[in-house]
Write an enzyme that holds these catalytic residues in place. Structure first.
Site, PDB file in Angstrom:
ATOM      1  N   SER A 120      82.212  13.295 -39.452  1.00 38.86           N
ATOM      2  CA  SER A 120      81.166  14.068 -38.787  1.00 38.86           C
ATOM      3  C   SER A 120      81.490  15.561 -38.864  1.00 38.86           C
ATOM      4  CB  SER A 120      81.049  13.622 -37.328  1.00 38.86           C
ATOM      5  OG  SER A 120      82.304  13.708 -36.715  1.00 38.86           O
ATOM      6  N   SER A 180      90.386  21.144 -31.524  1.00 39.99           N
ATOM      7  CA  SER A 180      89.281  20.234 -31.816  1.00 39.99           C
ATOM      8  C   SER A 180      88.520  20.721 -33.035  1.00 39.99           C
ATOM      9  CB  SER A 180      88.338  20.142 -30.624  1.00 39.99           C
ATOM     10  OG  SER A 180      87.538  21.296 -30.591  1.00 39.99           O
ATOM     11  N   LYS A 181      87.584  19.871 -33.470  1.00 39.60           N
ATOM     12  CA  LYS A 181      86.776  20.192 -34.648  1.00 39.60           C
ATOM     13  C   LYS A 181      86.057  21.525 -34.501  1.00 39.60           C
ATOM     14  CE  LYS A 181      85.680  15.701 -36.472  1.00 39.60           C
ATOM     15  NZ  LYS A 181      84.802  14.576 -36.388  1.00 39.60           N
ATOM     16  N   ARG A 182      85.795  21.890 -33.250  1.00 38.32           N
ATOM     17  CA  ARG A 182      85.049  23.144 -33.045  1.00 38.32           C
ATOM     18  C   ARG A 182      85.847  24.373 -33.472  1.00 38.32           C
ATOM     19  NH1 ARG A 182      83.136  20.786 -27.613  1.00 38.32           N
ATOM     20  NH2 ARG A 182      84.643  19.366 -28.456  1.00 38.32           N
TER      21      ARG A 182
END
Ligand code: GLU
Length: 275
Positions: free
Chosen positions: A11, A244-246
């Site tokens: 994702s 995190s991915k952010r």
């Protein structure tokens, strides 16, 4: 020489936390079988370009895995069979509540995945269930956890670093095992796949530690083997915040584009683990 696996969801691009998780898993296999699984059941969030990026980034890091790679979206049939087994045992019920309905039930306490389901639809009569389904109302399938625990009895699982744990699936309430737009949930797919792929040590981040309570219950209900677990610490920034991915800057892609080598990534990740 156990079988382990790294199971990312495509994702987004992999970040340095994934690199650590993949490396940890590959190390844990001790030259046994190291598998890769693409967890793309949520087709609204997953994209094919992120799948190819996973292969490229892991290869760039110098990791190799056993083929074939299991891609969850190719195996909905396996998850459907597991659901029908549970449904045949009378352990699932349709739930017509929306997320907003659940949030609005003000007294709902929180579990590891968010507000606990207050059980509204567990009490519906079978005629009301059929009527609403026939009317085409969307519904999710939930596991009747109390009933399931009664049938399975007290269960345990073992983490290599944290010892024996009594399974407490009640922490999650009646978990969703399937939704209209995603016909099988993370908890169901991961449990079925780890068994089908004969994974012997499930390695993953500590953020998923509590999910293991639910997986252990599903293993008992579906009569699946019980693997060993090794939950690893998460990578944290200087403030102790989980990466995190952010944090776009920490994607492996960005690190590679900035001229870093795989050994630079390795050095950075070992300095951030549990920092
Ligand atoms: N697909 C999950 C994730 O990317 C990991 C699942 C697991 O290792 O159990 O967070």
């Amino acid at each position: 020489m156990p079988t382990t696996r790294f199971a990312p969801s495509p994702s987004g691009l992999l970040h340095i936390g994934h690199a650590y998780s993949a490396w940890f898993s590959s190390q844990a296999s001790q030259d046994g079988r190291f598998l890769l699984r693409i967890e793309d059941i949520d087709q609204t969030r997953c994209r094919p370009e992120f799948v190819s990026a996973i292969f490229e980034d892991l290869a760039w890091l110098g990791l190799s895995w056993e083929e074939p790679v299991r891609v969850q979206s190719d195996h909905f049939e396996d998850y459907r069979s597991a659901l029908s087994l549970l449904s045949g045992e009378g352990l699932l019920y349709p739930c017509f509540c929306t997320r907003a309905d659940i949030r609005a039930s003000a007294i709902a306490p929180h579990g590891p995945d968010g507000p606990l389901y207050p059980g509204t639809c567990r009490a519906l009569s079978s005629s009301e269930r059929s009527e609403r389904m026939e009317r085409g109302e969307p519904y999710a399938l939930r596991l009747d956890v109390e009933e399931a625990v009664q049938r399975s009895g007290q269960l345990e699982w073992h983490d290599e670093h944290q010892g024996v744990h009594s399974a407490q699936p009640e922490l999650f309430g009646d978990v969703v095992l399937a939704r209209k737009e995603t016909p099988a949930s993370y908890h169901l797919c991961v449990t079925v796949d780890d068994a089908l792929q004969e994974v012997e040590v499930v390695t993953r981040g500590e953020d998923l530690f509590e999910s293991t309570h639910v997986h252990r219950l599903l293993q008992a209900l579906l009569e699946l083997p019980v693997p060993e677990y090794a939950h690893h610490p998460l990578l944290r920034d200087e403030d102790g915040k989980k990466l995190s991915k952010r944090d776009g800057a920490t994607t492996l892609r960005a690190m590679r584009d900035s001229g870093m080598t795989p050994s630079d990534v390795f050095e950075q990740m070992t300095s951030l683990v549990g920092a």
